[in-house]
Design a protein around this motif. Structure first.
Motif, short mmCIF file in Angstrom:
data_model
loop_
_atom_site.label_atom_id
_atom_site.label_comp_id
_atom_site.label_asym_id
_atom_site.label_seq_id
_atom_site.Cartn_x
_atom_site.Cartn_y
_atom_site.Cartn_z
N MET A 1 10.08 -30.73 -6.29
CA MET A 1 9.91 -29.30 -6.23
C MET A 1 11.27 -28.64 -6.46
O MET A 1 12.28 -29.05 -5.89
N ALA A 2 11.30 -27.63 -7.29
CA ALA A 2 12.55 -26.95 -7.62
C ALA A 2 13.02 -26.11 -6.43
O ALA A 2 12.23 -25.61 -5.65
N LYS A 3 14.34 -25.98 -6.33
CA LYS A 3 14.90 -25.17 -5.26
C LYS A 3 14.74 -23.69 -5.60
O LYS A 3 14.83 -23.29 -6.76
N PHE A 4 14.52 -22.89 -4.59
CA PHE A 4 14.37 -21.45 -4.76
C PHE A 4 15.70 -20.78 -4.47
O PHE A 4 16.24 -20.91 -3.39
N ASN A 5 16.20 -20.05 -5.48
CA ASN A 5 17.45 -19.34 -5.32
C ASN A 5 17.15 -17.84 -5.39
O ASN A 5 16.81 -17.32 -6.45
N PRO A 6 17.27 -17.14 -4.27
CA PRO A 6 16.92 -15.72 -4.25
C PRO A 6 17.78 -14.87 -5.20
O PRO A 6 17.29 -13.91 -5.80
N ILE A 7 19.03 -15.21 -5.36
CA ILE A 7 19.91 -14.42 -6.22
C ILE A 7 19.48 -14.56 -7.68
O ILE A 7 19.40 -13.57 -8.41
N THR A 8 19.17 -15.77 -8.10
CA THR A 8 18.68 -15.98 -9.46
C THR A 8 17.36 -15.25 -9.67
O THR A 8 17.14 -14.63 -10.71
N PHE A 9 16.50 -15.31 -8.67
CA PHE A 9 15.22 -14.62 -8.75
C PHE A 9 15.42 -13.12 -8.95
O PHE A 9 14.79 -12.50 -9.82
N ILE A 10 16.29 -12.51 -8.17
CA ILE A 10 16.55 -11.06 -8.27
C ILE A 10 17.13 -10.73 -9.64
O ILE A 10 16.76 -9.72 -10.25
N GLN A 11 18.02 -11.56 -10.15
CA GLN A 11 18.59 -11.32 -11.48
C GLN A 11 17.50 -11.37 -12.56
O GLN A 11 17.47 -10.53 -13.46
N GLU A 12 16.60 -12.32 -12.45
CA GLU A 12 15.52 -12.44 -13.43
C GLU A 12 14.56 -11.25 -13.34
O GLU A 12 14.09 -10.74 -14.36
N VAL A 13 14.28 -10.81 -12.12
CA VAL A 13 13.42 -9.64 -11.94
C VAL A 13 14.06 -8.42 -12.57
O VAL A 13 13.39 -7.64 -13.27
N ARG A 14 15.34 -8.22 -12.36
CA ARG A 14 16.03 -7.06 -12.95
C ARG A 14 15.99 -7.11 -14.47
O ARG A 14 15.82 -6.10 -15.13
N GLN A 15 16.16 -8.30 -15.05
CA GLN A 15 16.08 -8.44 -16.51
C GLN A 15 14.70 -8.06 -17.01
O GLN A 15 14.56 -7.35 -18.02
N GLU A 16 13.66 -8.53 -16.33
CA GLU A 16 12.30 -8.22 -16.77
C GLU A 16 11.97 -6.74 -16.61
O GLU A 16 11.32 -6.15 -17.46
N VAL A 17 12.42 -6.15 -15.51
CA VAL A 17 12.15 -4.72 -15.28
C VAL A 17 12.86 -3.87 -16.33
O VAL A 17 12.33 -2.84 -16.76
N SER A 18 14.02 -4.29 -16.78
CA SER A 18 14.73 -3.52 -17.81
C SER A 18 14.01 -3.54 -19.15
O SER A 18 14.20 -2.67 -19.99
N LYS A 19 13.11 -4.52 -19.37
CA LYS A 19 12.35 -4.61 -20.61
C LYS A 19 11.11 -3.70 -20.61
O LYS A 19 10.53 -3.47 -21.66
N VAL A 20 10.74 -3.20 -19.44
CA VAL A 20 9.52 -2.41 -19.32
C VAL A 20 9.74 -1.03 -19.93
O VAL A 20 10.78 -0.40 -19.75
N THR A 21 8.73 -0.55 -20.68
CA THR A 21 8.76 0.81 -21.21
C THR A 21 8.02 1.69 -20.22
O THR A 21 6.80 1.62 -20.09
N TRP A 22 8.76 2.52 -19.51
CA TRP A 22 8.16 3.35 -18.48
C TRP A 22 7.61 4.63 -19.10
O TRP A 22 8.22 5.21 -19.98
N PRO A 23 6.44 5.09 -18.65
CA PRO A 23 5.85 6.30 -19.23
C PRO A 23 6.61 7.55 -18.78
O PRO A 23 7.24 7.57 -17.72
#
Length: 65
Positions: A1-23
């Motif tokens: 099972m892969a280790k969970f790194n909260p900092i990496t997770f938050i960085q990935e979430v921020r990257q994905e949110v920046s791709k969203v086209t907000w209305p």
């Protein structure tokens, strides 16, 4: 099972949110009004269908006036 790194997770979430086209706010309000109008129309439609079916059932069963 892969280790969970909260900092990496938050960085990935921020990257994905920046791709969203907000209305825009105008789009949000127009869509909200459209939904409310459609809900009102659907409510009226189902109220009328319910009343008609109620009268038909009463007529068929001979229960009502």
């Amino acid at each position: 099972m892969a280790k969970f790194n909260p900092i990496t997770f938050i960085q990935e979430v921020r990257q994905e949110v920046s791709k969203v086209t907000w209305p825009k706010w105008k789009e949000v309000w127009i869509t909200t009004l459209m939904v409310l109008i459609m809900v009102a129309l659907a409510s009226i439609f189902f109220l009328l269908v319910d009343q008609v079916l109620s009268h038909v059932v009463r007529f068929v069963l001979g229960v009502g006036s």
